[in-house]
Write a protein that holds these residues in place. Sequence first.
Motif, PDB file in Angstrom:
ATOM      1  N   GLY A   1      98.054 -69.539   8.870  1.00  0.00           N
ATOM      2  CA  GLY A   1      97.415 -69.201  10.070  1.00  0.00           C
ATOM      3  C   GLY A   1      96.830 -69.487  11.080  1.00  0.00           C
ATOM      4  N   PRO A   2      95.721 -69.257  11.928  1.00  0.00           N
ATOM      5  CA  PRO A   2      96.150 -69.534  13.450  1.00  0.00           C
ATOM      6  C   PRO A   2      96.258 -71.062  13.477  1.00  0.00           C
ATOM      7  CG  PRO A   2      94.321 -68.004  13.304  1.00  0.00           C
ATOM      8  CD  PRO A   2      94.704 -68.033  12.035  1.00  0.00           C
TER       9      PRO A   2
ATOM     10  N   GLN B   1     101.669 -68.800   1.741  1.00  0.00           N
ATOM     11  CA  GLN B   1     101.717 -67.627   0.887  1.00  0.00           C
ATOM     12  C   GLN B   1     101.589 -66.568   0.523  1.00  0.00           C
ATOM     13  OE1 GLN B   1      98.141 -68.579  -2.028  1.00  0.00           O
ATOM     14  NE2 GLN B   1      96.564 -68.377  -0.116  1.00  0.00           N
TER      15      GLN B   1
ATOM     16  N   ARG C   1      99.062 -59.680   6.444  1.00  0.00           N
ATOM     17  CA  ARG C   1      98.163 -59.257   5.964  1.00  0.00           C
ATOM     18  C   ARG C   1      96.635 -59.738   6.573  1.00  0.00           C
ATOM     19  NH1 ARG C   1      96.155 -63.114   8.113  1.00  0.00           N
ATOM     20  NH2 ARG C   1      96.182 -65.545   7.798  1.00  0.00           N
TER      21      ARG C   1
ATOM     22  N   HIS D   1      93.006 -60.627   7.220  1.00  0.00           N
ATOM     23  CA  HIS D   1      92.339 -61.597   7.129  1.00  0.00           C
ATOM     24  C   HIS D   1      90.837 -60.917   7.954  1.00  0.00           C
ATOM     25  CE1 HIS D   1      90.614 -65.688   7.494  1.00  0.00           C
ATOM     26  NE2 HIS D   1      91.351 -66.364   6.917  1.00  0.00           N
TER      27      HIS D   1
ATOM     28  N   GLU E   1      87.847 -61.524  13.850  1.00  0.00           N
ATOM     29  CA  GLU E   1      88.138 -60.689  14.806  1.00  0.00           C
ATOM     30  C   GLU E   1      88.168 -61.148  16.060  1.00  0.00           C
ATOM     31  OE1 GLU E   1      86.601 -57.624  12.256  1.00  0.00           O
ATOM     32  OE2 GLU E   1      89.031 -57.492  11.171  1.00  0.00           O
TER      33      GLU E   1
ATOM     34  N   GLY F   1      93.176 -73.163   5.611  1.00  0.00           N
ATOM     35  CA  GLY F   1      91.662 -72.432   5.377  1.00  0.00           C
ATOM     36  C   GLY F   1      90.832 -73.008   4.746  1.00  0.00           C
TER      37      GLY F   1
ATOM     38  N   ALA G   1      78.931 -62.525   2.906  1.00  0.00           N
ATOM     39  CA  ALA G   1      79.448 -61.618   4.106  1.00  0.00           C
ATOM     40  C   ALA G   1      79.653 -60.371   3.311  1.00  0.00           C
ATOM     41  CB  ALA G   1      79.745 -61.681   5.266  1.00  0.00           C
TER      42      ALA G   1
ATOM     43  N   TRP H   1      77.420 -57.572  11.948  1.00  0.00           N
ATOM     44  CA  TRP H   1      77.882 -57.305  13.525  1.00  0.00           C
ATOM     45  C   TRP H   1      78.341 -55.713  14.103  1.00  0.00           C
ATOM     46  CZ3 TRP H   1      80.134 -60.213   9.236  1.00  0.00           C
ATOM     47  CH2 TRP H   1      81.719 -59.986   8.985  1.00  0.00           C
TER      48      TRP H   1
ATOM     49  N   ALA I   1      82.993 -61.628   1.566  1.00  0.00           N
ATOM     50  CA  ALA I   1      83.650 -63.051   2.145  1.00  0.00           C
ATOM     51  C   ALA I   1      82.142 -64.269   1.920  1.00  0.00           C
ATOM     52  CB  ALA I   1      83.665 -63.223   3.687  1.00  0.00           C
ATOM     53  N   ARG I   2      82.109 -65.294   1.191  1.00  0.00           N
ATOM     54  CA  ARG I   2      81.642 -66.638   1.665  1.00  0.00           C
ATOM     55  C   ARG I   2      81.299 -66.563   2.534  1.00  0.00           C
ATOM     56  NH1 ARG I   2      82.901 -70.887  -2.376  1.00  0.00           N
ATOM     57  NH2 ARG I   2      84.622 -70.366  -2.019  1.00  0.00           N
TER      58      ARG I   2
ATOM     59  N   ASP J   1      89.957 -74.138   9.013  1.00  0.00           N
ATOM     60  CA  ASP J   1      88.824 -73.866   8.056  1.00  0.00           C
ATOM     61  C   ASP J   1      88.216 -74.884   7.287  1.00  0.00           C
ATOM     62  OD1 ASP J   1      88.077 -72.014   9.540  1.00  0.00           O
ATOM     63  OD2 ASP J   1      87.846 -70.594   7.391  1.00  0.00           O
TER      64      ASP J   1
ATOM     65  N   PRO K   1      79.668 -67.744  10.991  1.00  0.00           N
ATOM     66  CA  PRO K   1      80.318 -67.104  11.951  1.00  0.00           C
ATOM     67  C   PRO K   1      78.824 -65.612  13.320  1.00  0.00           C
ATOM     68  CG  PRO K   1      80.026 -65.322  10.108  1.00  0.00           C
ATOM     69  CD  PRO K   1      79.347 -67.105   9.966  1.00  0.00           C
TER      70      PRO K   1
ATOM     71  N   THR L   1      82.878 -68.474  16.191  1.00  0.00           N
ATOM     72  CA  THR L   1      83.650 -69.346  16.977  1.00  0.00           C
ATOM     73  C   THR L   1      85.124 -70.276  15.647  1.00  0.00           C
ATOM     74  OG1 THR L   1      81.965 -71.094  15.523  1.00  0.00           O
ATOM     75  CG2 THR L   1      81.809 -70.766  18.012  1.00  0.00           C
TER      76      THR L   1
HETATM   77  C1  LIG Z   1      82.089 -63.066   7.734  1.00  0.00           C
HETATM   78  C2  LIG Z   1      83.331 -63.936   8.568  1.00  0.00           C
HETATM   79  C3  LIG Z   1      82.885 -63.132   9.694  1.00  0.00           C
HETATM   80  C4  LIG Z   1      83.964 -63.992  10.966  1.00  0.00           C
HETATM   81  N1  LIG Z   1      84.029 -63.737  12.173  1.00  0.00           N
HETATM   82  C5  LIG Z   1      84.690 -64.420  12.993  1.00  0.00           C
HETATM   83  C6  LIG Z   1      84.775 -64.150  13.955  1.00  0.00           C
HETATM   84  O1  LIG Z   1      84.574 -62.978  14.431  1.00  0.00           O
HETATM   85  N2  LIG Z   1      85.560 -65.283  15.142  1.00  0.00           N
HETATM   86  C7  LIG Z   1      86.309 -66.182  14.974  1.00  0.00           C
HETATM   87  O2  LIG Z   1      87.053 -66.271  15.252  1.00  0.00           O
HETATM   88  N3  LIG Z   1      86.301 -66.455  13.601  1.00  0.00           N
HETATM   89  C8  LIG Z   1      85.867 -65.565  12.362  1.00  0.00           C
HETATM   90  N4  LIG Z   1      85.217 -65.793  11.233  1.00  0.00           N
HETATM   91  C9  LIG Z   1      86.167 -67.608  10.819  1.00  0.00           C
HETATM   92  C10 LIG Z   1      87.705 -66.816  10.699  1.00  0.00           C
HETATM   93  O3  LIG Z   1      88.442 -66.323  10.207  1.00  0.00           O
HETATM   94  C11 LIG Z   1      88.107 -68.318  10.235  1.00  0.00           C
HETATM   95  O4  LIG Z   1      87.462 -69.454  10.733  1.00  0.00           O
HETATM   96  C12 LIG Z   1      89.670 -68.698  10.943  1.00  0.00           C
HETATM   97  O5  LIG Z   1      90.476 -67.755  10.440  1.00  0.00           O
HETATM   98  C13 LIG Z   1      90.650 -70.085  10.410  1.00  0.00           C
HETATM   99  O6  LIG Z   1      91.897 -70.140  10.775  1.00  0.00           O
HETATM  100  P1  LIG Z   1      92.850 -71.105   9.342  1.00  0.00           P
HETATM  101  O7  LIG Z   1      93.935 -71.119  10.163  1.00  0.00           O
HETATM  102  O8  LIG Z   1      92.123 -72.413   9.575  1.00  0.00           O
HETATM  103  O9  LIG Z   1      92.296 -70.351   8.357  1.00  0.00           O
HETATM  104  P2  LIG Z   1      92.619 -69.591   8.001  1.00  0.00           P
HETATM  105  O10 LIG Z   1      92.836 -68.040   8.481  1.00  0.00           O
HETATM  106  O11 LIG Z   1      92.393 -68.815   6.940  1.00  0.00           O
HETATM  107  O12 LIG Z   1      94.228 -68.941   7.233  1.00  0.00           O
HETATM  108  C14 LIG Z   1      94.865 -69.954   6.014  1.00  0.00           C
HETATM  109  C15 LIG Z   1      95.782 -69.380   5.260  1.00  0.00           C
HETATM  110  O13 LIG Z   1      96.400 -70.579   5.194  1.00  0.00           O
HETATM  111  C16 LIG Z   1      97.716 -70.168   3.707  1.00  0.00           C
HETATM  112  N5  LIG Z   1      97.190 -70.892   2.186  1.00  0.00           N
HETATM  113  C17 LIG Z   1      95.577 -70.727   1.483  1.00  0.00           C
HETATM  114  N6  LIG Z   1      96.305 -71.538   0.186  1.00  0.00           N
HETATM  115  C18 LIG Z   1      97.364 -71.201   0.318  1.00  0.00           C
HETATM  116  C19 LIG Z   1      98.756 -72.082  -0.572  1.00  0.00           C
HETATM  117  N7  LIG Z   1      98.100 -72.809  -1.851  1.00  0.00           N
HETATM  118  N8  LIG Z   1     100.029 -72.183  -0.676  1.00  0.00           N
HETATM  119  C20 LIG Z   1     100.210 -71.300   1.137  1.00  0.00           C
HETATM  120  N9  LIG Z   1      99.327 -71.356   2.080  1.00  0.00           N
HETATM  121  C21 LIG Z   1      97.852 -71.011   1.541  1.00  0.00           C
HETATM  122  C22 LIG Z   1      96.533 -68.829   3.656  1.00  0.00           C
HETATM  123  O14 LIG Z   1      96.941 -67.168   2.860  1.00  0.00           O
HETATM  124  C23 LIG Z   1      95.990 -68.167   4.981  1.00  0.00           C
HETATM  125  O15 LIG Z   1      97.391 -67.423   5.771  1.00  0.00           O
HETATM  126  C24 LIG Z   1      84.578 -65.724  10.060  1.00  0.00           C
HETATM  127  C25 LIG Z   1      84.735 -65.957   8.951  1.00  0.00           C
HETATM  128  C26 LIG Z   1      83.996 -65.323   7.706  1.00  0.00           C
HETATM  129  C27 LIG Z   1      83.865 -66.077   6.600  1.00  0.00           C
END
Ligand SMILES: Cc1cc2nc3c(=O)[nH]c(=O)nc-3n(C[C@H](O)[C@H](O)[C@H](O)COP(=O)(O)OP(=O)(O)OC[C@H]3O[C@@H](n4cnc5c(N)ncnc54)[C@H](O)[C@@H]3O)c2cc1C
Length: 416
Positions: free
Chosen positions: A13-14, A35, A40, A42, A45, A163, A185, A216, A272-273, A292, A299, A303
Amino acid sequence: VTHRADVAILGGGPAGAALAILLAEQGCDVALFEQHTFPRFHIGESLIPAVNRTLARLGVLDRLDRHGFPRKHGVQFFNQTTPTRPFYFREATDAALHSTWQVERSEFDAMLLQRAREVGARVHTSARVAVAGDSGGAFAVSVVARQGCERTIDARIFVDASGQHGVLARRCSGWRRMPELHNAAVFAHYRHVDLDPGIDAGSTLVYRLDAAAWLWLIPLPDVVSIGIVAPPARLHDLGKSPEAILAAAIAASPLLAARLRRARRATPVRTARDFTYRAHRDGGRGWLLIGDALGFIDPIYSTGLFLALRSAEQAAPAIVAALASGSAPPDLAGFARDYDIAFDRFLTLVRAFYCDAFHFGAFARQGERRRGLVDMLTGDVSTAAAVDVVQAVASDLEALGRGQHSGPRVARGGPR
Ligand SMILES: Cc1cc2nc3c(=O)[nH]c(=O)nc-3n(C[C@H](O)[C@H](O)[C@H](O)COP(=O)(O)OP(=O)(O)OC[C@H]3O[C@@H](n4cnc5c(N)ncnc54)[C@H](O)[C@@H]3O)c2cc1C
């Protein structure tokens, strides 16, 4: 068979992609395991402008600008029957932060991962990792590729960027959940939503149902993302299925419902939780957590990506220094101190949002405080105005008896 790398990033992810970019650019030997194959879906946004600074460092700001995502110039909050004055980012202290974008995450995340490949990170997709071992820090990581073959990963440093899956976080740290901020959510994309003209067309709109529940509206290319956030029990009261919950929530908000008169749902309704939580530990010998996996805040202020990218930015120099030190395995505990500061400041504002006795409206009418609020909404969390505002909000909450250790109140008559 074994994958060998100095740094293994679990999750693309990001947060994971950003760290892979920053490390590969400095010549580190990085392998990333994701994975899914991208693109995909997510959730998450809406960007806040401080993210622009990181995106520039990652070398993707121009790409994002050309991509044609809606420009986000501000945020507007609505009570049941009345709009409040919009917060425009142009009121913020730093002129470089006067707008940002609303992004389709499938495309945004793929763009970052592509950049990681370009700068030399070895990116493995369709590669699901599993962590075995004990909580004392001894762990073994393996990866199963789509073809089903399993390989171990041998790295000096493992980074959990998976995440809310928290593949390493669950073993090595655990999360402190904040039960008073336990929400869920329900959301979907819609076509033919009536948006305001001009620069307001790209704003995030927040419709409050009461102290505990809000919706939202986030404009995306061709569609609009709409979702409700509320405690799970409250969502169950609204309907029996996700579709019924979302429809009832929209109907309960007349100002939002008016924008959706002609609208058609374009995607399935998803759920989503969104617990608010923070890992007990940010890192240890040979491992650290980002995005995460490290922490998550409700959210309401969008942030998530800001914090995810910030944690990656702080992890990069800590990892480079640890690799250079030659110690095996290097201790990465305490790398996320700056992240903690931003996390705590936003958490204070989140608590205020869910406190029905706290009135942002009156607060925001005072000139310097308004600027401080806009700085916070922008993600510029360390300006003097932002720090003042957070301190003032914290002491107001303390006076209301809703400080650090108490939770938000549910509106009178509302279920817990
Ligand atoms: C309801 C809701 C609304 C939101 N709205 C916003 C918003 O408007 N703006 C904002 O900035 N944030 C928002 N967020 C938060 C945002 O979605 C997350 O903070 C962000 O995606 C975190 O990025 P990350 O890279 O840590 O995790 P993720 O984006 O979740 O990426 C994790 C990656 O790890 C991969 N992964 C997981 N397990 C495994 C495994 N076992 N093996 C290999 N890969 C694996 C997943 O497939 C995924 O691609 C919101 C969240 C929720 C729940």
